[in-house]
Design a protein around this motif. Sequence first.
Motif, mmCIF file in Angstrom:
data_model
loop_
_atom_site.group_PDB
_atom_site.id
_atom_site.type_symbol
_atom_site.label_atom_id
_atom_site.label_comp_id
_atom_site.label_asym_id
_atom_site.label_seq_id
_atom_site.Cartn_x
_atom_site.Cartn_y
_atom_site.Cartn_z
ATOM 1 N N LEU A 53 0.841 -1.202 0.000
ATOM 2 C CA LEU A 53 0.000 0.000 0.000
ATOM 3 C C LEU A 53 0.877 1.253 0.000
ATOM 4 C CD1 LEU A 53 -3.046 0.766 0.092
ATOM 5 C CD2 LEU A 53 -2.785 1.010 2.566
ATOM 6 N N PRO A 54 1.570 1.522 -1.120
ATOM 7 C CA PRO A 54 2.429 2.705 -1.186
ATOM 8 C C PRO A 54 1.665 3.957 -1.635
ATOM 9 C CG PRO A 54 2.663 1.464 -3.193
ATOM 10 C CD PRO A 54 1.688 0.687 -2.330
ATOM 11 N N LEU A 55 2.306 5.098 -1.481
ATOM 12 C CA LEU A 55 1.810 6.354 -2.033
ATOM 13 C C LEU A 55 2.992 7.137 -2.580
ATOM 14 C CD1 LEU A 55 2.284 8.835 0.370
ATOM 15 C CD2 LEU A 55 0.723 7.255 1.499
ATOM 16 N N ALA A 56 2.722 7.925 -3.606
ATOM 17 C CA ALA A 56 3.788 8.680 -4.270
ATOM 18 C C ALA A 56 4.118 9.942 -3.484
ATOM 19 C CB ALA A 56 3.372 9.046 -5.690
ATOM 20 N N LEU A 57 5.407 10.273 -3.459
ATOM 21 C CA LEU A 57 5.868 11.514 -2.849
ATOM 22 C C LEU A 57 5.729 12.679 -3.829
ATOM 23 C CD1 LEU A 57 9.224 10.259 -1.289
ATOM 24 C CD2 LEU A 57 7.178 10.910 -0.008
ATOM 25 N N ALA A 58 5.806 13.882 -3.287
ATOM 26 C CA ALA A 58 5.920 15.057 -4.151
ATOM 27 C C ALA A 58 7.330 15.167 -4.710
ATOM 28 C CB ALA A 58 5.570 16.317 -3.364
ATOM 29 N N HIS A 59 8.293 14.509 -4.078
ATOM 30 C CA HIS A 59 9.681 14.501 -4.547
ATOM 31 C C HIS A 59 9.771 13.654 -5.813
ATOM 32 C CE1 HIS A 59 9.796 15.439 -0.289
ATOM 33 N NE2 HIS A 59 11.032 15.885 -0.410
ATOM 34 N N THR A 60 10.433 14.168 -6.841
ATOM 35 C CA THR A 60 10.473 13.475 -8.128
ATOM 36 C C THR A 60 11.875 13.468 -8.725
ATOM 37 O OG1 THR A 60 9.996 15.466 -9.433
ATOM 38 C CG2 THR A 60 8.097 14.180 -8.657
ATOM 39 N N CYS A 61 12.062 12.552 -9.658
ATOM 40 C CA CYS A 61 13.206 12.578 -10.562
ATOM 41 C C CYS A 61 12.700 13.101 -11.896
ATOM 42 C CB CYS A 61 13.794 11.185 -10.738
ATOM 43 S SG CYS A 61 15.151 11.121 -11.940
ATOM 44 N N ARG A 62 13.331 14.155 -12.394
ATOM 45 C CA ARG A 62 12.914 14.779 -13.658
ATOM 46 C C ARG A 62 13.986 14.544 -14.721
ATOM 47 N NH1 ARG A 62 10.199 20.706 -14.274
ATOM 48 N NH2 ARG A 62 8.668 19.557 -13.064
ATOM 49 N N VAL A 63 13.552 14.216 -15.927
ATOM 50 C CA VAL A 63 14.487 13.984 -17.022
ATOM 51 C C VAL A 63 14.064 14.796 -18.237
ATOM 52 C CG1 VAL A 63 13.251 11.851 -17.686
ATOM 53 C CG2 VAL A 63 15.561 12.275 -18.554
ATOM 54 N N GLU A 64 15.008 15.579 -18.749
ATOM 55 C CA GLU A 64 14.845 16.240 -20.042
ATOM 56 C C GLU A 64 15.505 15.338 -21.078
ATOM 57 O OE1 GLU A 64 15.274 20.882 -19.445
ATOM 58 O OE2 GLU A 64 16.810 19.784 -18.306
ATOM 59 N N ALA A 65 14.853 15.153 -22.217
ATOM 60 C CA ALA A 65 15.323 14.119 -23.139
ATOM 61 C C ALA A 65 15.180 14.533 -24.591
ATOM 62 C CB ALA A 65 14.528 12.827 -22.900
ATOM 63 N N ALA A 66 16.075 13.981 -25.410
ATOM 64 C CA ALA A 66 16.018 14.162 -26.863
ATOM 65 C C ALA A 66 16.589 12.909 -27.517
ATOM 66 C CB ALA A 66 16.803 15.392 -27.294
#
Length: 376
Positions: free
Chosen positions: A36-49
Motif C-alpha cells: 500500500l504505497p503512495l507517491a511523494l511530491a519529490h520526483t526525478c525529472r528527465v529532459e530528453a532528446a
Amino acid sequence: MSFREVYGTAPEGTWEAPGRVNLIGEHTDYNEGFVLPLALAHTCRVEAARRDDGVLRLHSADVEEGVVQLRAEELAPGAPEGNWAAYPAGVVWAMREAGLPVGGADLHFTSTVPVGAGLSSSAALEVATASALDGLHGLGLSPERIARLSQRAENAFVGVPSGIMDQMASACCTEGHALHLDTRDLTQRQVPFDLAAQGLRLLVVDTRVKHALGDGAYAERRAGCEEGARTLGVPALRDIAYAELPGALERVADPVVRRYVRHVVTEDQRVERVIALLDAGETRAVGPLLTEGHASLRDDFQVSSPELDLAVATADEAGALGARMTGGGFGGSAIVLLAQERLKAVEEALNSAFAAAGYPQPHLFETTPGAGARRV
C-alpha cells in the motif's frame, strides 16, 4: 545545469516520476503479496532528446561527474558497474531486449528524491527514464509495462533483486490516494487517503543513514523467503493464509526462515486490515498497525537499524498514532502517522532524541499522496 548547457540544444520534452513511501506491506512484494504505497511530491525529472547515432549520453545535475557516454547496442548487465548511470542504462537495455525500438538519446536528470533514504530514488530514476523513452518514441506503453521494464532493469542489469512495488508506485499512483496493489497479478485499486480532512499528518523521518540494497542482505532475505515457500509447498508465501500460520511455522525447521515466514504472512494480513480501516473511514486506527509492522520488521525480518528504532519509539512516546520504518530497511526512513496538533511536539522529540543519542539530525518532512509518472 540545464539540458541546453550540457548538450547545447533544447530537449524534445520533460518527464518526471516520483519517489514513494510505503504505508504498509514491507518485503511482501517479492513474495507476491500485498502493498500500500503512495507517491511523494519529490520526483526525478528527465529532459530528453533522441539521437540517431546509437549513442546514449547521460548526465545528472546531482552527481559531480561529467556526461556518461555509452552505445545503446553495447549495453549489457553489470555495466556501468556501481554507477548511478547503470539505472537509466539498464532501462534502455531492458526496452531493447523486449524488442522496443529504442536507440540513442541525450538524457539530463535532476532529482529531489533523497538518495539512500528508502524512498525509491532508483525506481523514480528508472520510471522517469522509461517514461521519457516511451514518449520520445511514441510507444504507447501502459504504466504497468513501464513499471515492469524498470524492474527488469534493476533486477537483471543493476543486479538488485527487488520486487515490483517501487516501480509500480512511481508509475501508477494517483494524487490523493494510496495504491492497493496485488503484486502477483498487478491488480490495483486507488484508495482515497485524505489525511488533512481528518486532521492528520504523515511525517517522513529520513534518518540520513544510507542503505544499499545491493550489498547482499536484501538478496539473503529474498532467498530465505523462497526457501520457506519451497518448504511449505506453495508458489509464494502469500499463499499461506494467516489462519494457517501456526501450523506452517511448525513445518519450518530453520529458525531464520521461520521468522521470515512469520513476518511476510502477518504483514500481508496487516495490509488487509489497514485497507479495511481506510475503507471504513477509520484512519486513526491505522496507527497501531504501523507500529506493529515495525516490530515485525525489527524482530522477525531484522531489517531495521538503531536510528529507525529510535525514531519509531520516540514518535510513539511523543503522542503519534503510530510509526514504522518504510522501504527495504538497513537505514533509510520511517513514517509517522499523527494528529495535526501533535506535529510540533513529535518533531521536537525526534530532534532531541537523535541529538541525545549522538546521531545526525534527521531530515523531517510532511508528505501527502502525489501523482505518478507524467510528462511535464
